[in-house]
Write an enzyme that holds these catalytic residues in place. Structure first.
Site, PDB file in Angstrom:
ATOM      1  N   GLU A   1      50.591  10.248 -42.850  1.00  0.00           N
ATOM      2  CA  GLU A   1      48.955  10.456 -42.487  1.00  0.00           C
ATOM      3  C   GLU A   1      48.371   9.917 -43.768  1.00  0.00           C
ATOM      4  OE1 GLU A   1      47.971  14.589 -42.898  1.00  0.00           O
ATOM      5  OE2 GLU A   1      47.000  14.328 -40.908  1.00  0.00           O
TER       6      GLU A   1
ATOM      7  N   GLN B   1      41.388  12.697 -52.592  1.00  0.00           N
ATOM      8  CA  GLN B   1      41.222  12.178 -51.348  1.00  0.00           C
ATOM      9  C   GLN B   1      41.043  10.466 -51.203  1.00  0.00           C
ATOM     10  OE1 GLN B   1      43.181  13.844 -48.885  1.00  0.00           O
ATOM     11  NE2 GLN B   1      42.048  12.690 -47.596  1.00  0.00           N
TER      12      GLN B   1
ATOM     13  N   GLY C   1      52.965  22.737 -45.885  1.00  0.00           N
ATOM     14  CA  GLY C   1      53.490  23.599 -44.847  1.00  0.00           C
ATOM     15  C   GLY C   1      55.128  23.786 -44.992  1.00  0.00           C
TER      16      GLY C   1
ATOM     17  N   GLU D   1      50.412  24.856 -38.725  1.00  0.00           N
ATOM     18  CA  GLU D   1      49.243  23.743 -38.094  1.00  0.00           C
ATOM     19  C   GLU D   1      49.330  22.624 -39.092  1.00  0.00           C
ATOM     20  OE1 GLU D   1      48.577  23.670 -34.918  1.00  0.00           O
ATOM     21  OE2 GLU D   1      48.664  25.847 -34.400  1.00  0.00           O
TER      22      GLU D   1
ATOM     23  N   CYS E   1      42.891  16.511 -38.269  1.00  0.00           N
ATOM     24  CA  CYS E   1      44.468  16.255 -38.017  1.00  0.00           C
ATOM     25  C   CYS E   1      44.829  15.561 -36.853  1.00  0.00           C
ATOM     26  CB  CYS E   1      45.090  17.728 -37.875  1.00  0.00           C
ATOM     27  SG  CYS E   1      44.121  18.784 -36.707  1.00  0.00           S
TER      28      CYS E   1
ATOM     29  N   LYS F   1      42.550  33.227 -47.498  1.00  0.00           N
ATOM     30  CA  LYS F   1      42.582  32.451 -48.541  1.00  0.00           C
ATOM     31  C   LYS F   1      41.644  31.014 -48.310  1.00  0.00           C
ATOM     32  CE  LYS F   1      44.001  29.233 -50.680  1.00  0.00           C
ATOM     33  NZ  LYS F   1      43.105  28.038 -51.285  1.00  0.00           N
TER      34      LYS F   1
ATOM     35  N   GLY G   1      47.169  22.787 -42.678  1.00  0.00           N
ATOM     36  CA  GLY G   1      46.978  21.844 -43.950  1.00  0.00           C
ATOM     37  C   GLY G   1      48.147  20.919 -43.803  1.00  0.00           C
ATOM     38  N   SER G   2      48.572  20.319 -44.987  1.00  0.00           N
ATOM     39  CA  SER G   2      49.407  19.374 -44.823  1.00  0.00           C
ATOM     40  C   SER G   2      50.783  19.577 -44.498  1.00  0.00           C
ATOM     41  CB  SER G   2      49.293  18.334 -46.181  1.00  0.00           C
ATOM     42  OG  SER G   2      49.771  19.441 -47.196  1.00  0.00           O
TER      43      SER G   2
HETATM   44  P1  NAD Z   1      46.790  21.053 -48.311  1.00  0.00           P
HETATM   45  O1  NAD Z   1      47.985  21.262 -47.380  1.00  0.00           O
HETATM   46  O2  NAD Z   1      46.662  20.289 -49.301  1.00  0.00           O
HETATM   47  O3  NAD Z   1      45.891  22.345 -48.525  1.00  0.00           O
HETATM   48  C1  NAD Z   1      45.552  23.187 -47.305  1.00  0.00           C
HETATM   49  C2  NAD Z   1      45.530  24.592 -47.779  1.00  0.00           C
HETATM   50  O4  NAD Z   1      46.667  25.101 -48.380  1.00  0.00           O
HETATM   51  C3  NAD Z   1      44.382  24.667 -48.895  1.00  0.00           C
HETATM   52  O5  NAD Z   1      43.718  26.089 -48.476  1.00  0.00           O
HETATM   53  C4  NAD Z   1      45.147  24.829 -50.150  1.00  0.00           C
HETATM   54  O6  NAD Z   1      44.629  25.645 -51.211  1.00  0.00           O
HETATM   55  C5  NAD Z   1      46.511  25.528 -49.680  1.00  0.00           C
HETATM   56  N1  NAD Z   1      47.612  25.135 -50.501  1.00  0.00           N
HETATM   57  C6  NAD Z   1      47.979  24.267 -51.401  1.00  0.00           C
HETATM   58  N2  NAD Z   1      48.931  24.513 -52.048  1.00  0.00           N
HETATM   59  C7  NAD Z   1      49.611  25.950 -51.584  1.00  0.00           C
HETATM   60  C8  NAD Z   1      50.595  26.499 -51.976  1.00  0.00           C
HETATM   61  N3  NAD Z   1      51.476  26.014 -52.766  1.00  0.00           N
HETATM   62  N4  NAD Z   1      50.824  27.669 -51.447  1.00  0.00           N
HETATM   63  C9  NAD Z   1      49.754  28.079 -50.545  1.00  0.00           C
HETATM   64  N5  NAD Z   1      48.862  27.424 -50.001  1.00  0.00           N
HETATM   65  C10 NAD Z   1      48.602  26.198 -50.669  1.00  0.00           C
HETATM   66  O7  NAD Z   1      45.807  20.079 -47.090  1.00  0.00           O
HETATM   67  P2  NAD Z   1      44.438  19.382 -47.370  1.00  0.00           P
HETATM   68  O8  NAD Z   1      44.781  18.001 -47.679  1.00  0.00           O
HETATM   69  O9  NAD Z   1      43.638  20.013 -48.011  1.00  0.00           O
HETATM   70  O10 NAD Z   1      44.061  19.160 -45.525  1.00  0.00           O
HETATM   71  C11 NAD Z   1      44.310  18.277 -44.808  1.00  0.00           C
HETATM   72  C12 NAD Z   1      45.514  18.312 -44.278  1.00  0.00           C
HETATM   73  O11 NAD Z   1      45.493  19.408 -43.245  1.00  0.00           O
HETATM   74  C13 NAD Z   1      45.911  16.989 -43.393  1.00  0.00           C
HETATM   75  O12 NAD Z   1      47.378  17.042 -43.216  1.00  0.00           O
HETATM   76  C14 NAD Z   1      45.573  17.793 -41.839  1.00  0.00           C
HETATM   77  O13 NAD Z   1      46.215  16.774 -40.893  1.00  0.00           O
HETATM   78  C15 NAD Z   1      45.753  18.898 -41.812  1.00  0.00           C
HETATM   79  N6  NAD Z   1      45.117  19.648 -40.682  1.00  0.00           N
HETATM   80  C16 NAD Z   1      46.048  20.073 -39.770  1.00  0.00           C
HETATM   81  C17 NAD Z   1      45.212  20.859 -38.750  1.00  0.00           C
HETATM   82  C18 NAD Z   1      45.964  21.284 -37.546  1.00  0.00           C
HETATM   83  O14 NAD Z   1      45.563  22.040 -36.873  1.00  0.00           O
HETATM   84  N7  NAD Z   1      47.257  20.703 -37.014  1.00  0.00           N
HETATM   85  C19 NAD Z   1      43.798  20.861 -38.769  1.00  0.00           C
HETATM   86  C20 NAD Z   1      43.103  20.505 -39.780  1.00  0.00           C
HETATM   87  C21 NAD Z   1      43.969  19.902 -41.013  1.00  0.00           C
END
Ligand code: NAD
Ligand code: MN
Length: 499
Positions: free
Chosen positions: A385, A331, A233, A250, A284, A175, A228-229
């Site tokens: 964060e 953001q 997560g 992650e 991240c 996705k 993601g966040s």
């Molecule tokens: P987010 O969690 O809002 O979104 C990430 C992904 O999750 C997107 O593809 C989104 O479409 C999907 N998503 C959102 N709601 C969902 C749901 N209910 N069910 C399934 N999927 C869903 O994150 P963001 O704000 O776009 O990205 C930034 C975050 O990602 C920060 O917290 C950052 O630290 C983290 N990040 C972590 C790493 C790592 O490897 N640890 C790397 C890059 C970014």
């Protein structure tokens, strides 16, 4: 009319079944719409998962070195198209083309690393506790793996997850992230061109609560790998726990650099500034806290503020930009909200602190690099964060004090210590609650052949990348062969076994 892009399901390029789309814009110039993408829902995801399930039956039987060859081919194609892919990535992500080249290169490196693992997918053998019995392990794929990514490294993260997953013999439903879907279209095309059989990789575009939710709750998806966040997560973790699907999460970070009294201050300032502000702090592993020893605090701050004031904020189309825009209006609200609440709580803004206005800045979400002090250890901005170019400074009286501040954050992704003292450097590895520790470097810089991931709110499940990726995306089977021609078992009482 902007270009229309499609999903890639079971080898076919398709619109969303509903016919709905969403638009993607260039964050360096939000007047530029890049394209319209399928706003997929449950039906599209169902179709992708059934395609993947059917393809899995064939793919799992392809010998791993042969699977690796497809990844080598994909890596070669990416290499030949590197600049073109970087331009596409830069346009939808907002980072510079130069920065985007690094993102693509990281994906290429993972293609070759993961491809090579096809000939190194080792199991173990062991001596049995019984006579004439052979004991070993082999690794096997998990099944259909759902991959959900973040927009900040659209090519690197997609490759770091998908290539090892494919090498292990899984079929994948990816996705894409809604801010950076075009990069993944090219990624899917490259794998198609590299000879990946139809259905083994499926790409579904769409929004998190729609396509994302459908994927994470699908009963035939055996594993979810998510970047993601931490908030999302946790939702995904719950979804997967309900059916005991495997997860690898992650998540976010609140990464800190500690600057000791014996540190090279110029080096530390360079590390902190690029760790905190490059790509607008949207890593991240961004440096969002710096903890400075009291005896060098004033000298460090003087250098830090000088270097911060020299940072050039500009669009991704200008390779001279040190700091590029935030990804979206959402953001922007998030980042400015954190700064405003910090101010209300008594924090002092030493640099930046607001959105930049005028000229090119009005066409995107540009924030001045922001340095904040006078922050309580339990303040929101000390612990949460921000994911923007915002750095919080703390003063520590000793190494122990600095470690206590470091570990007070609920995250544990990346940590760094600037020192010349080898005892402190090695002690830091023991003391810092983090998935990665750096000495005399910024809080980012992970390499594809090394495991990556965090502790506490920064992740759950597995390390990804490096040799750990193989562990994340496969299951161990334990295999015994008894060649004694007797029914024997370690659990039998000895007298029974010897009868
Ligand atoms: P987010 O969690 O809002 O979104 C990430 C992904 O999750 C997107 O593809 C989104 O479409 C999907 N998503 C959102 N709601 C969902 C749901 N209910 N069910 C399934 N999927 C869903 O994150 P963001 O704000 O776009 O990205 C930034 C975050 O990602 C920060 O917290 C950052 O630290 C983290 N990040 C972590 C790493 C790592 O490897 N640890 C790397 C890059 C970014
Ligand atoms: Mn966009």
């Amino acid at each position: 009319m902007p270009k229309t892009f499609k999903n890639y399901i079971n080898g076919e390029w398709l619109d969303a079944i509903s016919g709905q789309t969403f638009a993607n814009v260039n964050p360096s110039n939000i007047e530029e719409t890049i394209g319209l993408f399928p706003r997929s829902g449950k039906q599209d995801v169902d179709k992708a998962v059934s395609g993947a399930l059917a393809a899995f039956e064939q793919w799992r039987q392809v010998p791993p070195p042969e699977r690796g060859k497809v990844l080598f081919e994909a890596g070669s194609i990416m290499k030949s198209r590197k600049k073109e892919l970087a331009v596409i990535l830069s346009r939808e992500n907002g980072k510079t083309v130069n920065g985007a080249m690094g993102d693509v290169q990281s994906g290429i490196d993972m293609a070759f690393f993961a491809g090579g693992e096809g000939r190194r997918w080792y199991g173990r053998t062991a001596h049995s506790g019984l006579k004439k019995r052979f004991a070993m392990t082999k690794r096997y794929p998990v099944g259909v793996v759902g991959i959900i990514t973040s927009w900040n490294f659209p090519m690197a993260i997609t490759c770091w997850k998908t290539f090892p997953a494919l090498l292990c013999g899984n079929a994948v439903v990816l996705k894409s992230e809604e801010n950076t879907p075009e990069t993944t279209v090219h990624f899917a095309q490259i794998l198609e061109e590299a000879g990946l059989p139809r259905g083994v990789l499926n790409l579904v575009h769409g929004l998190g609560p729609e396509a994302g939710e459908a994927l994470t709750s699908h009963p035939d998806v055996a594993m979810i790998s998510f970047t993601g966040s931490s908030a999302i997560g946790k939702i995904i973790g719950k979804n997967c726990a309900g059916r005991l699907a495997k997860i690898s999460l992650e998540l976010g970070g609140k990464n800190a650099v500690i600057v000791m009294d014996d540190a090279d201050l110029d080096l530390a300032v360079d590390g902190v500034v690029c760790g905190a502000f490059s790509i607008s702090g949207q890593r991240c592993t961004a440096t969002s806290r710096v903890i400075v020893h009291a005896s060098v605090y004033d000298a460090f701050m003087k250098k830090l503020l000088k270097k911060t004031s020299q940072q050039k904020v500009g669009p991704g189309s200008d390779d001279k930009s040190d700091i590029t825009p935030l990804i979206s209006g959402k953001q922007l609200e998030r980042v400015t909200g954190y700064i405003e609440r910090a101010k209300k709580a008594g924090a002092r803004i030493l640099s930046g602190g607001s959105r930049l206005k005028g000229d090119v800045y009005d066409k995107g979400y540009y924030i001045a690099p922001t340095v904040i002090d006078n922050v309580a250890l339990d303040a929101q901005i000390a612990l949460e964060e921000v994911f923007g170019p915002v750095l919080v400074v703390f003063k520590a009286d000793s190494y122990e004090d600095a470690i206590a501040i470091h570990n007070s954050a609920p995250y544990g992704l990346a940590a760094s210590l600037f020192t010349k003292d080898v005892n402190k450097a090695f002690g830091f590895f023991d003391d810092a609650q983090a998935g990665a520790c750096y000495i005399n470097g910024p809080t980012f810089g992970s390499e594809p052949h090394m495991p990556f991931g965090g502790v506490k709110n920064s992740g759950l499940g597995y390390r990804e990348a490096g040799w750990a990726a193989i562990e994340a995306f496969s299951e161990v089977k334990t295999l015994y062969v008894d060649y004694s021609a007797k029914i024997q078992n370690v659990q039998f009482e000895k007298k029974d076994a010897e009868q």
